[in-house]
Design an enzyme around this catalytic site. Structure first.
Site, PDB file in Angstrom:
ATOM      1  CD  GLU A   1      75.723 -12.611  15.530  1.00  0.00           C
ATOM      2  OE1 GLU A   1      74.958 -12.946  16.452  1.00  0.00           O
ATOM      3  OE2 GLU A   1      76.730 -13.275  15.218  1.00  0.00           O
TER       4      GLU A   1
ATOM      5  CD  GLU B   1      74.443 -17.489  19.171  1.00  0.00           C
ATOM      6  OE1 GLU B   1      75.358 -17.858  18.428  1.00  0.00           O
ATOM      7  OE2 GLU B   1      74.040 -16.303  19.207  1.00  0.00           O
TER       8      GLU B   1
END
Length: 378
Positions: free
Chosen positions: A247, A342
């Site tokens: 990520e 998120e």
């Protein structure tokens, strides 16, 4: 020395089977329906759907010589005609195959509740799937803590689709340890614990934060350590048919992966088909990446998507990121995986979920949960 490839298929990514990463899935469903019902209103309905038409230019399946009115016994004014039924069926099919499914990240949502109560809160809000950061303070936590976490997921009746590996002291600014040579064994011990949890709960994706650059270490040393760590982690989780995610992250200057291209370089260096890109649209946008271009260029390795708006990292629709457009682009490119919510709730989490469900633009592309009481009122 233990072989890094033992027991794992190391074929090239291009040779590995891809799950739901192209419009072929949509086309196969469409072909089956044509066989069942013939060519008529379904073709007309599909051809008028811009997402499918644009993603399949010139596709003969999207144009049929037989005029729509010749399909089935159509009786004027009769709502139960085959034409009306197939129109409804085609509309339902397009809604089903072109909407992504949201899952709640319980590490950041429901901050008003103790952590072990959050999976149940997500279930109460209508979520069927959740994801989580590493929920423990150590790579190898006490058994009692693991059991309490597993019980909280199972008792809530939700699926844990994604889980972060141990990433160090996040509150102190650490963002992973896998690229730190002295902590490689600690990371791998945590991978073992995470895999055991994943085996019990059906985890499909494990997020491996790369780690910050360290004083006294060269970037080359850290990158070589990271490649070894990711390779071993990918081999380990392959035993439960799961993937490792890499990520790009914003907000920490020492974190070296800020764009999708930088993460892709790491993924390619590992060379295993179950090492994938986590495309967090918020992080990519904040870091100045060209997000639409990044999605197009790296769609073949995108394994998971997360969303939040900017500035503020709050609910989609509260900032300037065109999240619905980006999700639509992902669908047109063939992405059919989960979308993690998120974000930092601007208020009560459940109120924010209801706000998202009322956002018709977002709800048109993202299947959001609806509480049972709200469903009754609708």
């Amino acid at each position: 020395m233990v072989s890094l490839t033992h027991g794992f298929d190391t074929r090239s990514r291009s040779a590995a089977p891809e799950k739901l990463r192209s419009s072929a899935t949509v086309r196969k469903v469409w072909i089956c329906l044509r066989v069942m019902f013939g060519c008529g209103m379904l073709t007309d309905s599909f051809a008028n759907n811009s997402r499918i038409a644009n993603s399949n230019p010139g596709d003969p399946l999207l144009s049929c010589a037989r005029p729509p009115h010749t399909f089935g016994p159509t009786v004027p004014g009769r709502s139960g005609s085959w034409t009306n039924r197939t129109r409804k069926l085609s509309e339902w099919l397009m809604q089903t195959v072109s909407r992504l499914h949201a899952q709640a990240n319980i590490s950041i949502l429901y901050p008003e509740l103790p952590f072990l109560e959050r999976a149940q809160a997500a279930a109460d809000d209508g979520f069927r799937a959740v994801e989580s950061w590493w929920p423990f303070d150590a790579a190898v936590p006490p058994d009692a803590q693991v059991e309490a976490f597993v019980d909280s997921i199972e008792e809530a009746g939700v699926s844990l689709r994604a889980l972060n590996f141990f990433a160090g002291d996040m509150k102190a600014g650490e963002r992973g340890i896998l690229s730190v040579p002295a902590r490689l064994n600690e990371f791998l011990d945590g991978v073992g614990v995470a895999t055991d949890i994943g085996r019990r709960l059906g985890v499909e994706k494990f997020n491996a934060l790369y780690g910050n650059r360290q004083e006294g270490l060269t970037a080359r040393d850290q990158d070589e350590t990271a490649s070894i760590a990711l390779h071993r982690a990918a081999v380990t989780v392959s035993s439960i048919d799961a993937a490792v995610l890499v990520e790009p992250v914003s907000g920490v200057d020492a974190y070296p992966l800020k764009t999708a291209a930088q993460a892709r370089s790491v993924i390619d260096s590992v060379g295993l088909p179950n090492v994938e890109l986590l495309a967090d649209l918020y992080h990519l946008f904040v870091n100045g990446d060209d997000v639409p271009t990044a999605l197009r260029d790296h769609i073949s390795v995108i394994g998971h998507v997360q969303i939040a708006d900017a500035p503020g990292r709050h609910e989609p629709g509260t900032g300037s990121i065109r999240i619905a457009d980006l999700l639509s682009l992902l669908v047109s490119l063939g992405y059919a995986g989960g979308v993690g919510l998120e974000y930092l709730p601007a208020g009560a989490t459940s109120a924010g979920i209801a706000y998202l469900a009322d956002n018709t633009e977002l709800a048109g592309i993202l299947a959001l949960p609806v509480r049972e009481t709200e469903m009754d009122n609708r």
